[in-house]
Design a protein around this motif. Structure first.
Motif, mmCIF file in Angstrom:
data_model
loop_
_atom_site.group_PDB
_atom_site.id
_atom_site.type_symbol
_atom_site.label_atom_id
_atom_site.label_comp_id
_atom_site.label_asym_id
_atom_site.label_seq_id
_atom_site.Cartn_x
_atom_site.Cartn_y
_atom_site.Cartn_z
ATOM 1 N N CYS A 176 0.819 -1.219 0.000
ATOM 2 C CA CYS A 176 0.000 0.000 0.000
ATOM 3 C C CYS A 176 0.849 1.265 0.000
ATOM 4 C CB CYS A 176 -0.907 0.018 1.228
ATOM 5 S SG CYS A 176 -2.243 -1.197 1.190
ATOM 6 N N LEU A 211 -4.813 0.912 8.584
ATOM 7 C CA LEU A 211 -4.691 -0.274 7.747
ATOM 8 C C LEU A 211 -4.962 -1.464 8.669
ATOM 9 C CD1 LEU A 211 -4.039 -1.846 5.196
ATOM 10 C CD2 LEU A 211 -1.602 -1.702 5.802
ATOM 11 N N VAL A 263 -8.069 -3.675 0.436
ATOM 12 C CA VAL A 263 -6.741 -3.743 -0.171
ATOM 13 C C VAL A 263 -6.745 -4.917 -1.137
ATOM 14 C CG1 VAL A 263 -4.297 -4.217 0.267
ATOM 15 C CG2 VAL A 263 -5.578 -2.705 1.804
#
Length: 298
Positions: A158, A184, A205
């Motif tokens: 990411c 996250l 994600v």
């Protein structure tokens, strides 16, 4: 008194005969029941929570599946929840179950099992209370470090190398308190935020995932036939894993978890590995070497 003794002996003899007649069938019934119980197999299952789940116990789910399975099979199912480290130690000492359920990336069990099936999964996601995901950076994002999963790999994919990592029970609190704009996390954090009653957004994600719950038969199990039947029965019931807050084909949600449905991943770790492989992956994450990480995950 003497004239009553012969009659008393007769009565006692009759009572003893009656007792024998009653006891013999009972003993035979008990013996038959013991023999029947011994003829029924007992499948032992280990549940390893290598990563956080959603909102329920995976061990309890496997146990409930086992109870239903036992209704139509001469087999009982026992489920024990333990850590990956405890599983490795037990296997090394010669203590093994018939089946192991474990997270992808679990190492040290690969030589004791054969084949694997995924019966549910989770996923990484970015969470925010007031952002639109257009300005996610390592400076404004906290990462849930997880358990034995590669949360650092998800962060690297990411573009969040250098972001702060927080304990799983505290990272989401830093989001709520305004210390960070983004988190996250995983499906577990979705349910943590729902429990807190806050309004939030979810962005899955799609670049990486290793949150797969697999199940395998232990190679030297003497009950492979029953074990395979149990796994097949479990896989026929994976549409129910939504009650665990977990994901599988056909599972749908009517809340924020909708964003996590039907997601595919560019890179993933979906199988057990050796300790050497796992340590190499962790090293690539620590070094920020995304090219080697991608090569290893192909």
């Amino acid at each position: 008194m003497k004239k009553f003794l012969p009659k008393l002996r007769v009565v006692i003899c009759m009572l003893l005969c009656l007792a024998a007649l009653i006891a013999f069938p009972c003993m035979a019934f008990t013996r038959n029941k013991v023999e029947a119980d011994q003829s029924e197999a007992v499948l032992s299952v280990w549940q390893i929570d290598s990563f956080e789940g959603g909102k329920g116990s995976r061990a309890d789910f496997l146990m409930n599946i086992g109870k239903d399975f036992a209704k139509n099979n001469d087999c009982y199912v026992t489920v024990v929840s333990l850590s990956a480290a405890a599983a490795r130690l037990n296997l090394k000492e010669g203590n093994a179950p018939d089946i192991i359920s474990y997270g992808a990336g679990t190492y040290g069990i690969e030589s004791y099992i054969y084949g694997f099936d995924c019966w549910c999964r989770g996923g990484y996601c970015l969470l925010t209370l007031d952002g639109d995901f257009s300005d996610v950076t390592a400076e404004n994002t906290v990462v849930n470090e997880g358990k034995d999963n590669l949360a650092g790999a998800a962060a690297l994919f990411c573009g969040l190398q250098g972001a702060e990592f927080g304990k799983s029970t505290g990272a989401y609190v830093k989001l709520i308190n305004g210390n960070f704009k983004y988190l996250l996390g995983t499906q577990r954090d979705v349910y943590r935020l729902k429990t807190r009653g806050v309004s939030f957004k979810v962005q899955p994600v799609t670049s990486f995932n290793d949150l797969y719950q697999n199940i395998s038969i232990v190679s030297n199990s003497p009950k492979k036939e029953f074990a395979q039947k149990y796994i097949s029965y479990l896989l026929s019931r994976t549409g129910e894993v939504g009650k665990l807050g977990m994901i599988s084909d056909g599972v749908t949600f009517d809340d924020e978890m909708r964003q996590m449905e039907g997601v595919s991943f560019e890179y993933k770790l979906a199988s057990p590995v050796s300790a050497e492989t796992f340590n190499s992956l962790k090293k690539y994450v620590t070094d920020g070497d995304i090219n080697m990480l991608k090569t290893s995950l192909k």
